[in-house]
Design an enzyme around this catalytic site. Structure first.
Site, short mmCIF file in Angstrom:
data_model
loop_
_atom_site.label_atom_id
_atom_site.label_comp_id
_atom_site.label_asym_id
_atom_site.label_seq_id
_atom_site.Cartn_x
_atom_site.Cartn_y
_atom_site.Cartn_z
N LYS A 40 0.84 -1.21 0.00
CA LYS A 40 0.00 0.00 0.00
C LYS A 40 0.87 1.25 0.00
O LYS A 40 2.08 1.16 0.28
CB LYS A 40 -0.93 -0.03 1.21
CG LYS A 40 -0.22 -0.01 2.56
CD LYS A 40 -1.20 -0.29 3.68
CE LYS A 40 -0.50 -0.32 5.03
NZ LYS A 40 -1.42 -0.73 6.11
N TYR A 266 15.47 28.72 11.35
CA TYR A 266 14.20 29.25 11.84
C TYR A 266 14.10 29.09 13.34
O TYR A 266 14.47 28.05 13.90
CB TYR A 266 13.03 28.53 11.18
CG TYR A 266 12.81 28.93 9.75
CD1 TYR A 266 12.49 30.25 9.42
CD2 TYR A 266 12.90 28.01 8.71
CE1 TYR A 266 12.28 30.63 8.10
CE2 TYR A 266 12.69 28.37 7.40
CZ TYR A 266 12.39 29.69 7.10
OH TYR A 266 12.17 30.04 5.80
C1 LIG Z 1 -0.78 -1.86 6.71
C2 LIG Z 1 -1.41 -3.14 7.03
C3 LIG Z 1 -0.63 -4.29 7.23
C4 LIG Z 1 0.89 -4.24 7.26
O1 LIG Z 1 1.29 -3.67 8.47
P1 LIG Z 1 2.85 -3.56 8.87
O2 LIG Z 1 2.81 -3.12 10.29
O3 LIG Z 1 3.46 -2.54 7.96
O4 LIG Z 1 3.43 -4.90 8.70
C5 LIG Z 1 -1.27 -5.48 7.44
N1 LIG Z 1 -2.63 -5.56 7.48
C6 LIG Z 1 -3.41 -4.47 7.32
C7 LIG Z 1 -4.89 -4.62 7.38
C8 LIG Z 1 -2.84 -3.23 7.11
O5 LIG Z 1 -3.61 -2.16 6.95
#
Ligand SMILES: *Cc1c(COP(=O)(O)O)cnc(C)c1O
Length: 376
Positions: A40, A266
């Site tokens: 993702k 800053y």
């Molecule tokens: C993002 C996500 C994962 C992966 O999580 P990590 O902590 O990056 O391993 C797994 N399952 C779902 C439903 C997620 O949204």
């Protein structure tokens, strides 16, 4: 010439990390679990091209966005793809069926959309249980009835396989909470048919957790660890055997010497207490470097580990050049990754986690995929 900043992504590191997870699972579980590599958010900022290549031996890819799913198909990915939030509109269903995209079903609204569309068939669905995270999913007391409704949709041909899924809230830091969620999952769903999926990175890398998930056909869902960052705050990825997949590098674009008592940047948030040489790096928060990184956050300049000083600006940040006397304009800077601090260290110095920094790298940073020939 373009501004000297670059994110280099190494598909070999992705492959290494996937292999490490697969090895752990086959040591840990009687029937080795299959792996959805979570890609993702443009593969946690690494780019889908590199991910499809680096994760070529994964059993499936999991993501959120139908456009990203279609992009994976364009890139030649033939195996399963899972939508972690499921679909959003009735019109999505035809796309899922046509491109063999599996979906999470977490709401009655989604079930209604499936039931209302007699034109689609053969969609694989994972029915999400809210076992205690209270984000997405059906409540434990309604889950079995919902699952029955999904099985009826399977009998009608709308759905193909129907699986069970849940998600852990604290697999990184609280085993008791995770066990309670697992107990809930087991109580509600252990005897229901179909594939099962529960473990994220923190759960996959925790010995014994994947083995405790009920069901023979298990699919795990690691994300962050596959990119070489740690799912546990304070525990370094290298100690887990992981390799960083992204290196964010830039260059010094200016240096100057300041007498004691001068304030920098800053808010004048850092003041020199001795004569100091300062370097200005072509990287700022508009590139995705965290604005909340504190003075002392590690940075590597000309191969020497030194520190950020003062406040990060939109396009630049300042570093202490005292430990790197040879550094000059044009010297290489590694913000995180190979040859520099880990992305975890930078995240922990900014009160966040590596996921946030990697996924937050912005579009203006060019990405390059390392060694395409070796990785083919
Ligand atoms: C993002 C996500 C994962 C992966 O999580 P990590 O902590 O990056 O391993 C797994 N399952 C779902 C439903 C997620 O949204």
């Amino acid at each position: 010439m373009s501004r000297p900043i670059l994110a280099t992504v190494d598909p070999q590191a992705l492959r290494h990390n996937l292999g490490l997870v697969a090895g752990r699972l086959s040591a840990d579980t009687a029937t080795p679990a299959r792996i959805w590599a979570v890609v993702k958010a443009n593969a946690y900022g690494h780019g889908l091209e590199a991910a499809v290549r680096g994760f070529a031996t994964a059993d499936g890819l999991a993501l959120l966005d139908i456009q990203e799913a279609l992009r994976c198909r364009e890139l030649g990915w033939r195996r399963p793809i899972l939508l972690l939030e499921g679909f959003f509109r009735p019109a999505d269903l035809g796309v899922l069926a046509r491109h063999r995209i599996s979906t999470v079903v977490h709401s009655h609204a989604q079930l209604d959309m499936l039931a209302a569309d007699s034109s689609v068939s053969g969609i694989e669905a994972y029915i999400m249980l809210n076992s205690g995270m209270h984000r997405l999913g059906f409540q434990p007391d309604e889950y079995r009835a919902v699952f029955g409704r999904a099985l009826a949709l399977q009998a009608a041909g709308t759905l193909a396989a129907v699986g069970k899924m849940t998600h852990f809230a604290r697999a990184d830091d609280d085993l008791a909470v995770t066990r309670a969620q697992l107990d809930c999952f087991r109580r509600v769903a252990a005897d229901l048919p179909g594939p099962v999926s529960a473990c994220n990175s923190a759960a996959v890398l925790f010995p014994g957790l994947a083995a405790a998930v009920p069901g023979a056909d298990q699919w795990v869902r690691p994300g962050i660890c596959l990119y070489g960052a740690s799912p546990y705050i304070g525990r370094h990825a290298a100690t887990l055997g992981l390799r960083p997949a992204m290196t964010l590098s830039a260059e010094l674009i200016s240096t100057h010497v300041l007498p004691a008592g001068e304030a920098i940047g800053y808010g004048h948030a850092f003041r020199t207490d001795h004569d100091m040489r300062i370097g200005i790096v072509a990287c700022g928060y508009a590139d995705g470097y965290p604005r909340h990184a504190i003075t002392g956050t590690p940075v590597t300049v000309a191969g020497v580990r030194t520190r950020l000083v003062g406040r990060v600006s939109m396009d630049m940040l300042s570093v202490d050049l005292d430990p790197a006397p040879l550094a000059q304009v044009g010297s290489p800077v590694v913000l995180w990754g190979d040859g520099g601090p880990s992305v975890d260290e930078v995240a922990w110095s900014s009160s966040t986690i590596a996921n946030d920094l990697l996924a937050g790298l912005t579009h203006r940073v060019p990405r390059r995929v390392a060694c395409p020939a070796a990785a083919a």
